[in-house]
Design a protein around this motif. Structure first.
Motif, PDB file in Angstrom:
ATOM      1  N   TRP A   1      48.743  78.703  84.422  1.00 40.37           N
ATOM      2  CA  TRP A   1      48.820  79.708  85.472  1.00 40.37           C
ATOM      3  C   TRP A   1      49.655  79.193  86.646  1.00 40.37           C
ATOM      4  O   TRP A   1      50.530  79.902  87.147  1.00 40.37           O
ATOM      5  CB  TRP A   1      47.411  80.093  85.936  1.00 40.37           C
ATOM      6  CG  TRP A   1      47.424  81.031  87.086  1.00 40.37           C
ATOM      7  CD1 TRP A   1      47.646  82.370  87.047  1.00 40.37           C
ATOM      8  CD2 TRP A   1      47.245  80.687  88.465  1.00 40.37           C
ATOM      9  NE1 TRP A   1      47.597  82.883  88.319  1.00 40.37           N
ATOM     10  CE2 TRP A   1      47.351  81.871  89.211  1.00 40.37           C
ATOM     11  CE3 TRP A   1      46.988  79.492  89.126  1.00 40.37           C
ATOM     12  CZ2 TRP A   1      47.222  81.892  90.595  1.00 40.37           C
ATOM     13  CZ3 TRP A   1      46.857  79.522  90.508  1.00 40.37           C
ATOM     14  CH2 TRP A   1      46.973  80.709  91.228  1.00 40.37           C
ATOM     15  N   LEU A   2      49.384  77.946  87.091  1.00 42.15           N
ATOM     16  CA  LEU A   2      50.159  77.384  88.193  1.00 42.15           C
ATOM     17  C   LEU A   2      51.636  77.293  87.849  1.00 42.15           C
ATOM     18  O   LEU A   2      52.502  77.604  88.675  1.00 42.15           O
ATOM     19  CB  LEU A   2      49.624  75.998  88.567  1.00 42.15           C
ATOM     20  CG  LEU A   2      48.342  75.975  89.379  1.00 42.15           C
ATOM     21  CD1 LEU A   2      47.813  74.552  89.487  1.00 42.15           C
ATOM     22  CD2 LEU A   2      48.567  76.569  90.755  1.00 42.15           C
ATOM     23  N   ASN A   3      51.946  76.852  86.652  1.00 42.70           N
ATOM     24  CA  ASN A   3      53.337  76.759  86.220  1.00 42.70           C
ATOM     25  C   ASN A   3      54.005  78.133  86.262  1.00 42.70           C
ATOM     26  O   ASN A   3      55.128  78.277  86.749  1.00 42.70           O
ATOM     27  CB  ASN A   3      53.413  76.163  84.815  1.00 42.70           C
ATOM     28  CG  ASN A   3      54.835  75.934  84.380  1.00 42.70           C
ATOM     29  OD1 ASN A   3      55.628  75.347  85.100  1.00 42.70           O
ATOM     30  ND2 ASN A   3      55.160  76.407  83.193  1.00 42.70           N
ATOM     31  N   THR A   4      53.296  79.140  85.796  1.00 45.37           N
ATOM     32  CA  THR A   4      53.854  80.497  85.772  1.00 45.37           C
ATOM     33  C   THR A   4      54.125  81.008  87.179  1.00 45.37           C
ATOM     34  O   THR A   4      55.234  81.457  87.480  1.00 45.37           O
ATOM     35  CB  THR A   4      52.907  81.465  85.029  1.00 45.37           C
ATOM     36  OG1 THR A   4      52.756  81.021  83.686  1.00 45.37           O
ATOM     37  CG2 THR A   4      53.433  82.884  85.047  1.00 45.37           C
ATOM     38  N   VAL A   5      53.136  80.964  88.068  1.00 52.24           N
ATOM     39  CA  VAL A   5      53.315  81.542  89.399  1.00 52.24           C
ATOM     40  C   VAL A   5      54.286  80.746  90.261  1.00 52.24           C
ATOM     41  O   VAL A   5      54.923  81.307  91.154  1.00 52.24           O
ATOM     42  CB  VAL A   5      51.975  81.758  90.144  1.00 52.24           C
ATOM     43  CG1 VAL A   5      51.084  82.709  89.372  1.00 52.24           C
ATOM     44  CG2 VAL A   5      51.260  80.466  90.439  1.00 52.24           C
ATOM     45  N   GLN A   6      54.430  79.450  89.999  1.00 55.53           N
ATOM     46  CA  GLN A   6      55.394  78.666  90.759  1.00 55.53           C
ATOM     47  C   GLN A   6      56.822  78.903  90.272  1.00 55.53           C
ATOM     48  O   GLN A   6      57.764  78.744  91.041  1.00 55.53           O
ATOM     49  CB  GLN A   6      55.049  77.185  90.688  1.00 55.53           C
ATOM     50  CG  GLN A   6      53.819  76.841  91.517  1.00 55.53           C
ATOM     51  CD  GLN A   6      53.426  75.381  91.415  1.00 55.53           C
ATOM     52  OE1 GLN A   6      53.706  74.715  90.424  1.00 55.53           O
ATOM     53  NE2 GLN A   6      52.746  74.885  92.433  1.00 55.53           N
ATOM     54  N   ASN A   7      56.982  79.295  89.026  1.00 53.18           N
ATOM     55  CA  ASN A   7      58.330  79.466  88.478  1.00 53.18           C
ATOM     56  C   ASN A   7      58.805  80.908  88.405  1.00 53.18           C
ATOM     57  O   ASN A   7      59.992  81.140  88.207  1.00 53.18           O
ATOM     58  CB  ASN A   7      58.413  78.821  87.092  1.00 53.18           C
ATOM     59  CG  ASN A   7      58.360  77.318  87.175  1.00 53.18           C
ATOM     60  OD1 ASN A   7      59.160  76.698  87.860  1.00 53.18           O
ATOM     61  ND2 ASN A   7      57.392  76.719  86.514  1.00 53.18           N
ATOM     62  N   ASP A   8      57.909  81.888  88.575  1.00 51.11           N
ATOM     63  CA  ASP A   8      58.362  83.280  88.522  1.00 51.11           C
ATOM     64  C   ASP A   8      58.503  83.913  89.904  1.00 51.11           C
ATOM     65  O   ASP A   8      58.795  85.087  90.033  1.00 51.11           O
ATOM     66  CB  ASP A   8      57.438  84.127  87.631  1.00 51.11           C
ATOM     67  CG  ASP A   8      56.075  84.408  88.243  1.00 51.11           C
ATOM     68  OD1 ASP A   8      55.794  83.942  89.367  1.00 51.11           O
ATOM     69  OD2 ASP A   8      55.276  85.107  87.581  1.00 51.11           O
ATOM     70  N   GLY A   9      58.295  83.112  90.957  1.00 44.72           N
ATOM     71  CA  GLY A   9      58.461  83.608  92.324  1.00 44.72           C
ATOM     72  C   GLY A   9      57.192  84.145  92.961  1.00 44.72           C
ATOM     73  O   GLY A   9      57.186  84.452  94.150  1.00 44.72           O
ATOM     74  N   THR A  10      56.110  84.262  92.207  1.00 45.37           N
ATOM     75  CA  THR A  10      54.866  84.801  92.749  1.00 45.37           C
ATOM     76  C   THR A  10      54.339  83.945  93.897  1.00 45.37           C
ATOM     77  O   THR A  10      53.981  84.459  94.963  1.00 45.37           O
ATOM     78  CB  THR A  10      53.791  84.901  91.650  1.00 45.37           C
ATOM     79  OG1 THR A  10      54.264  85.767  90.626  1.00 45.37           O
ATOM     80  CG2 THR A  10      52.478  85.426  92.187  1.00 45.37           C
TER      81      THR A  10
END
Length: 48
Positions: free
Chosen positions: A24-33
Motif C-alpha cells: 500500500w505504501l509503495n502504491t500511494v507513494q508512487n502514484d501521486g496519492t
C-alpha cells in the motif's frame, strides 16, 4: 501535524499485514496519492 516521519507497530508474526502495508505504501507513494494528500493538508510535497 509535523514533518516528522510516523511509524506504526506491526507484529513481526503477521507477515501478511506487513506485506499489505508495504504494498500500500509503495502504491500511494508512487502514484501521486501521498503527494496530493500532503499538499492538501500540509501545503508541501511528500518528499520534501
Amino acid at each position: 501535524m509535523t514533518l516528522e516521519q510516523k511509524a506504526y507497530l506491526i507484529p513481526q508474526s503477521d507477515q501478511g499485514l506487513q506485506q499489505w502495508v508495504d504494498q500500500w505504501l509503495n502504491t500511494v507513494q508512487n502514484d501521486g496519492t501521498y503527494a496530493r494528500i500532503s499538499w492538501k493538508w500540509m501545503g508541501q510535497g511528500a518528499n520534501e
